[in-house]
Design a protein around this motif. Structure first.
Motif, short mmCIF file in Angstrom:
data_model
loop_
_atom_site.label_atom_id
_atom_site.label_comp_id
_atom_site.label_asym_id
_atom_site.label_seq_id
_atom_site.Cartn_x
_atom_site.Cartn_y
_atom_site.Cartn_z
N PRO A 30 0.82 -1.20 0.00
CA PRO A 30 0.00 0.00 0.00
C PRO A 30 0.86 1.27 0.00
CG PRO A 30 -0.61 -1.46 1.84
CD PRO A 30 0.63 -2.02 1.23
N LEU A 31 0.29 2.35 -0.53
CA LEU A 31 0.96 3.64 -0.51
C LEU A 31 1.22 4.04 0.95
CD1 LEU A 31 1.80 6.15 -2.23
CD2 LEU A 31 -0.51 7.02 -1.87
N PRO A 32 2.49 4.31 1.31
CA PRO A 32 2.79 4.64 2.72
C PRO A 32 1.96 5.83 3.21
CG PRO A 32 4.82 4.27 1.48
CD PRO A 32 3.70 4.26 0.49
N ALA A 33 1.55 5.78 4.48
CA ALA A 33 0.63 6.78 5.04
C ALA A 33 1.19 8.19 4.96
CB ALA A 33 0.31 6.42 6.49
N ASP A 34 2.52 8.32 4.93
CA ASP A 34 3.09 9.68 4.92
C ASP A 34 3.44 10.14 3.50
OD1 ASP A 34 5.16 7.97 4.37
OD2 ASP A 34 6.55 8.82 5.86
N HIS A 35 2.98 9.41 2.48
CA HIS A 35 3.34 9.81 1.10
C HIS A 35 2.58 11.07 0.69
CE1 HIS A 35 4.27 9.68 -3.14
NE2 HIS A 35 5.15 8.73 -2.88
N ALA A 36 3.29 11.94 -0.03
CA ALA A 36 2.70 13.23 -0.43
C ALA A 36 1.47 13.07 -1.33
CB ALA A 36 3.76 14.06 -1.15
N PHE A 37 1.36 11.96 -2.04
CA PHE A 37 0.19 11.78 -2.92
C PHE A 37 -1.13 11.80 -2.13
CE2 PHE A 37 2.77 9.21 -6.26
CZ PHE A 37 3.00 10.36 -7.01
N TRP A 38 -1.11 11.24 -0.91
CA TRP A 38 -2.38 11.12 -0.15
C TRP A 38 -3.08 12.46 0.01
CZ3 TRP A 38 -5.00 6.88 0.60
CH2 TRP A 38 -4.36 5.66 0.80
N ALA A 39 -2.30 13.48 0.36
CA ALA A 39 -2.93 14.76 0.73
C ALA A 39 -2.87 15.78 -0.38
CB ALA A 39 -2.24 15.30 1.98
N HIS A 40 -2.32 15.40 -1.52
CA HIS A 40 -2.18 16.40 -2.59
C HIS A 40 -3.57 16.76 -3.13
CE1 HIS A 40 -0.77 18.57 -6.03
NE2 HIS A 40 0.47 18.45 -5.59
N PRO A 41 -3.87 18.07 -3.22
CA PRO A 41 -5.23 18.45 -3.62
C PRO A 41 -5.59 18.08 -5.05
CG PRO A 41 -3.78 20.39 -3.45
CD PRO A 41 -3.01 19.23 -2.91
N ARG A 42 -4.56 17.80 -5.87
CA ARG A 42 -4.87 17.48 -7.27
C ARG A 42 -4.48 16.05 -7.64
NH1 ARG A 42 -1.85 20.80 -9.96
NH2 ARG A 42 -1.00 21.88 -8.17
N VAL A 43 -4.37 15.21 -6.61
CA VAL A 43 -4.09 13.78 -6.87
C VAL A 43 -5.26 12.96 -6.35
CG1 VAL A 43 -2.57 11.83 -6.37
CG2 VAL A 43 -1.58 14.09 -6.77
#
Ligand code: NDP
Ligand code: OXD
Length: 310
Positions: free
Chosen positions: A255-268
């Motif tokens: 799984p995508l790690p919880a601290d990855h920038a993709f999770w919170a990126h507004p345009r991802v």
């Protein structure tokens, strides 16, 4: 002769039942209860399986991927020497991917992210509405999944292009091949859709250089494998505004790690590798057919070409 089954958590009984429904005589062993190692002639595995383990089975003659992709089976140590690998080709797998691609193409085409941001701020504002035919969709990969999704986009009236290893001809799709072809397609792509297999040739194909070729404001949809995208390069392109948005179903690692920038990126838009999920009852016929063919000494179907890696 017995079949070793090692699937994603919880799906093993469903796989076993789907195979037994077609041939009740199959001897199916659910990993780790594989019984005597000499019994196993077929292994059906997904990415969670420890491939080094396969060397334990001296009579293994066929390895079956539980998905369309086979990168998880080919990466080192790979299958034991001489053991062929079969992939899945399935109408439901193909149609579900088509739906997922279309969902995201339409979100980007109809500026859904911008409207959602406006909604959050209670802003009532009409945005310019580009015509479908002026929106250019470029597909990386024109195989089972790419060709189908490209066809769906074409039916909706988008301008559709596609890139493959060998030159292809597809009705209504402008086809490109080779490195020059890739660059030429990217320069005119507003929404880039990746449906390539992950191989040494395609790893990192979406990187700073190739993203820079896209027109400013282009969007990315990746339903293939996380390894196709250089994540830091995509984040930089998103943050500079060169890439307007990304819909990502696949990551490295998963799984995508919880601290990855993709999770919170507004345009991802993050999906948990769920664009198209293998349905055991739908794919079981081709798996059972291959088992029967193997044991009857007949040619196998859907085999992977080790020289290309897919
Ligand atoms: P196919 O093997 O049918 O098609 C692969 C396509 O990629 C072909 O058009 C092939 O070209 C092209 N290709 C391969 N290597 C290159 C290269 N070096 N340069 C240019 N083009 C290349 O695969 P599928 O369409 O069935 O699946 C694609 C991938 O989608 C799978 O490998 C898997 O990783 C992913 N997938 C993801 C799912 C999800 O839920 N996210 C579900 C299912 C699959 P050519 O036509 O010349 O052979
Ligand atoms: C596949 C997948 O390869 O689910 O089928 O990713």
């Amino acid at each position: 002769m017995a079949i070793l089954l090692s699937t994603k958590d919880g799906t093993m009984p469903t796989w076993r039942d789907a195979l037994l429904a077609l041939d009740g005589g199959l001897d199916i062993r659910m990993f780790p209860a594989s019984g005597p190692a000499e019994d196993i002639d077929v292994a059906i595995c997904w990415s969670s399986y420890d491939m080094a383990e396969l060397r334990r089975y001296p009579n293994l003659k066929l390895l079956v991927s539980m998905g369309a992709g086979v990168d998880h089976l080919l990466r080192p140590p790979g299958p034991p020497p001489g053991v062929p690998v079969a992939r899945l080709k399935d109408v439901l797998l193909t149609s579900a991917m088509g739906e997922w691609v279309l969902l995201n193409v339409l979100r980007f085409h109809r500026q859904d992210l911008q409207y959602r941001a406006q909604q959050a701020a209670r802003i009532w504002r009409e945005l310019p509405a580009p015509e479908t035919a002026t929106r250019r969709i470029g597909f990386l990969g024109l195989g089972e999944l790419g060709a189908h999704a490209a066809g769906l986009c074409r039916v909706l009236g988008f301008t559709v292009m596609g890139w493959s290893r060998q030159p292809r001809r597809l009705d209504g799709v402008q086809c490109f091949a080779g490195t020059d072809g890739l660059d030429a397609m990217l320069r005119q792509t507003d929404i880039l859709v990746c449906l390539l297999p992950l191989t040494p040739d395609t790893r990192g194909v979406i990187n700073a250089r190739t993203l820079a070729l896209l027109p400013r404001g282009a969007a990315l949809i990746n339903g293939a494998r996380g390894g196709h995208v250089v994540a830091q390069d995509l984040l930089a392109a998103l943050d500079s505004g060169h890439v307007s948005a990304a819909a990502l179903d696949v990551f490295e690692p998963e799984p995508l790690p919880a601290d990855h920038a993709f999770w919170a990126h507004p345009r991802v838009l993050v999906w948990p590798h769920a664009a198209s999920i293998t349905i055991p009852r739908s794919v079981a016929p081709q798996v059972v057919e291959n088992i029967h063919r193997l044991r009857a000494g007949q040619p196998l179907i859907n085999l992977v070409d080790f020289s290309t890696g897919y």
